[in-house]
Design an enzyme around this catalytic site. Structure first.
Site, PDB file in Angstrom:
ATOM      1  N   LYS A 210      -9.682  18.036  45.048  1.00  0.00           N
ATOM      2  CA  LYS A 210      -8.586  18.053  44.073  1.00  0.00           C
ATOM      3  C   LYS A 210      -7.473  19.013  44.468  1.00  0.00           C
ATOM      4  CE  LYS A 210     -10.769  16.023  40.087  1.00  0.00           C
ATOM      5  NZ  LYS A 210     -11.375  16.166  38.765  1.00  0.00           N
ATOM      6  N   ARG A 245     -19.964  16.025  40.691  1.00  0.00           N
ATOM      7  CA  ARG A 245     -19.362  14.737  41.077  1.00  0.00           C
ATOM      8  C   ARG A 245     -18.505  15.002  42.313  1.00  0.00           C
ATOM      9  NH1 ARG A 245     -14.557  12.024  40.445  1.00  0.00           N
ATOM     10  NH2 ARG A 245     -14.698   9.809  39.939  1.00  0.00           N
TER      11      ARG A 245
HETATM   12  N1  HH2 Z   1     -12.262  13.309  38.132  1.00  0.00           N
HETATM   13  C1  HH2 Z   1     -11.745  12.125  38.509  1.00  0.00           C
HETATM   14  C2  HH2 Z   1     -12.232  10.935  37.973  1.00  0.00           C
HETATM   15  N2  HH2 Z   1     -13.270  10.938  37.087  1.00  0.00           N
HETATM   16  N3  HH2 Z   1     -14.865  12.125  35.840  1.00  0.00           N
HETATM   17  C3  HH2 Z   1     -15.398  13.288  35.456  1.00  0.00           C
HETATM   18  N4  HH2 Z   1     -16.419  13.310  34.583  1.00  0.00           N
HETATM   19  N5  HH2 Z   1     -14.930  14.495  35.928  1.00  0.00           N
HETATM   20  C4  HH2 Z   1     -13.896  14.554  36.817  1.00  0.00           C
HETATM   21  O1  HH2 Z   1     -13.494  15.681  37.194  1.00  0.00           O
HETATM   22  C5  HH2 Z   1     -13.297  13.331  37.246  1.00  0.00           C
HETATM   23  C6  HH2 Z   1     -13.815  12.110  36.723  1.00  0.00           C
HETATM   24  C7  HH2 Z   1     -10.635  12.094  39.498  1.00  0.00           C
HETATM   25  O2  HH2 Z   1     -11.120  11.882  40.798  1.00  0.00           O
HETATM   26  P1  HH2 Z   1     -11.160  10.453  41.514  1.00  0.00           P
HETATM   27  O3  HH2 Z   1     -12.045   9.500  40.831  1.00  0.00           O
HETATM   28  O4  HH2 Z   1     -11.483  10.627  42.949  1.00  0.00           O
HETATM   29  O5  HH2 Z   1      -9.653  10.018  41.481  1.00  0.00           O
HETATM   30  P2  HH2 Z   1      -8.883   8.847  40.746  1.00  0.00           P
HETATM   31  O6  HH2 Z   1      -8.891   9.151  39.291  1.00  0.00           O
HETATM   32  O7  HH2 Z   1      -7.522   8.920  41.388  1.00  0.00           O
HETATM   33  O8  HH2 Z   1      -9.606   7.562  41.043  1.00  0.00           O
END
Ligand code: HH2
Length: 266
Positions: A210, A245
């Site tokens: 992040k 995660r």
């Molecule tokens: N962060 C993201 C997405 N889902 N869920 C939880 N519980 N906690 C988090 O910190 C979290 C999450 C963002 O990361 P990512 O899925 O890689 O990115 P994007 O939302 O661009 O798909």
């Protein structure tokens, strides 16, 4: 928990598992899941909609179809728990029917129908804090007391979930790193993880790759933030966080193995 983003626009891995025409890259998905499981993931988290600011909206039908196809491909092949990163009641229903045992909702079950769908699913739910909505959350996040406000929000969502029929044993909490938060907000929340753990529910965090890691290290590219993410994962584990995660399962597993060795003498 290994992250499998079935998206074209996720901030660190968009387009790796989904073609521009919206078709799932099944071989790539299988290979990624295989390596995550071999590296030690015990959960696979499937997300069809990016929460990145400015990400393309997705219809419910598209989201359901993507999650269903991915679960159909993966579930028979891997003996791990499946989590679905969604806020959509119909996805909760379909995914839990197809074997997902954790509903990971960055909107903490606030969409109409989400509480009831989660309660009926019998799956566990991750209630995450976000200030604002993904489109604008990073414009000018403001809190008088970020830790107190995030804890108050999560306590209110616990009450709402319980009132809807989600038992205590099904609840997981997440402060939502990077969701409507500056670097200082994220750091304050990280330092306060023991307070969150003390609420008595398993805590899940997602920090890998992040922007907060880029701000601390000066690393522009998300993929260059793996070491920084593993360090935070290790520190989070020391503070009692239950689920990490991550996009980088191997590095995270190594970090956690070292912490575990230190904690268990002999
Ligand atoms: N962060 C993201 C997405 N889902 N869920 C939880 N519980 N906690 C988090 O910190 C979290 C999450 C963002 O990361 P990512 O899925 O890689 O990115 P994007 O939302 O661009 O798909």
């Amino acid at each position: 928990m290994g992250v499998l983003n079935l998206t074209v626009d996720s901030f660190s891995d968009g387009g790796e598992l989904l073609a521009p025409n919206g078709r799932l890259k099944r071989d790539a998905l299988l290979r990624r899941a295989e390596s995550f499981v071999a590296e030690g993931a015990t959960y696979l988290d499937l997300g069809a909609e990016s929460t990145r600011p400015g990400a393309r909206g997705l219809s419910e039908d598209e989201e359901c179809a993507r999650i269903e196809e991915a679960l159909a491909v993966l579930r028979p092949r891997f003996d791990v728990a499946f989590s679905v990163d969604s806020s959509t009641p119909r996805v909760f229903e379909r995914a839990s029917t197809l074997g997902a045992t954790l509903l990971n909702d960055v909107r903490a079950l606030q969409r109409p129908g989400a509480l009831a769908a989660a309660a009926a699913s019998r799956a566990a739910v991750c209630l995450m804090h976000m200030q604002g909505s993904p489109e604008t959350m990073q414009d000018a996040p403001h809190y008088d007391d970020v830790v107190a406000e995030v804890i108050a929000f999560l306590e209110a969502r616990i009450q709402a979930a319980k009132a809807a029929g989600v038992e205590d044993g099904r609840i997981v909490l997440d402060p939502g790193f990077g969701f409507g938060k500056t670097l200082n907000h994220n750091l304050a929340l990280f330092r306060a993880l023991p307070r969150l753990v003390a609420l008595g529910y398993p805590v899940l965090i997602g920090v890998s790759r992040k922007r907060m890691l880029g701000q601390v290290t000066g690393r522009e590219a998300a993929k260059d933030r793996v070491v920084a993410g593993a360090v935070l994962a290790a520190e989070a584990a020391r503070q009692g966080v239950a689920i990490i995660r991550t996009h980088d399962v191997g590095a995270t597993r190594d970090a956690l193995a070292v912490i575990k060795a230190l904690e268990a003498p002999g």
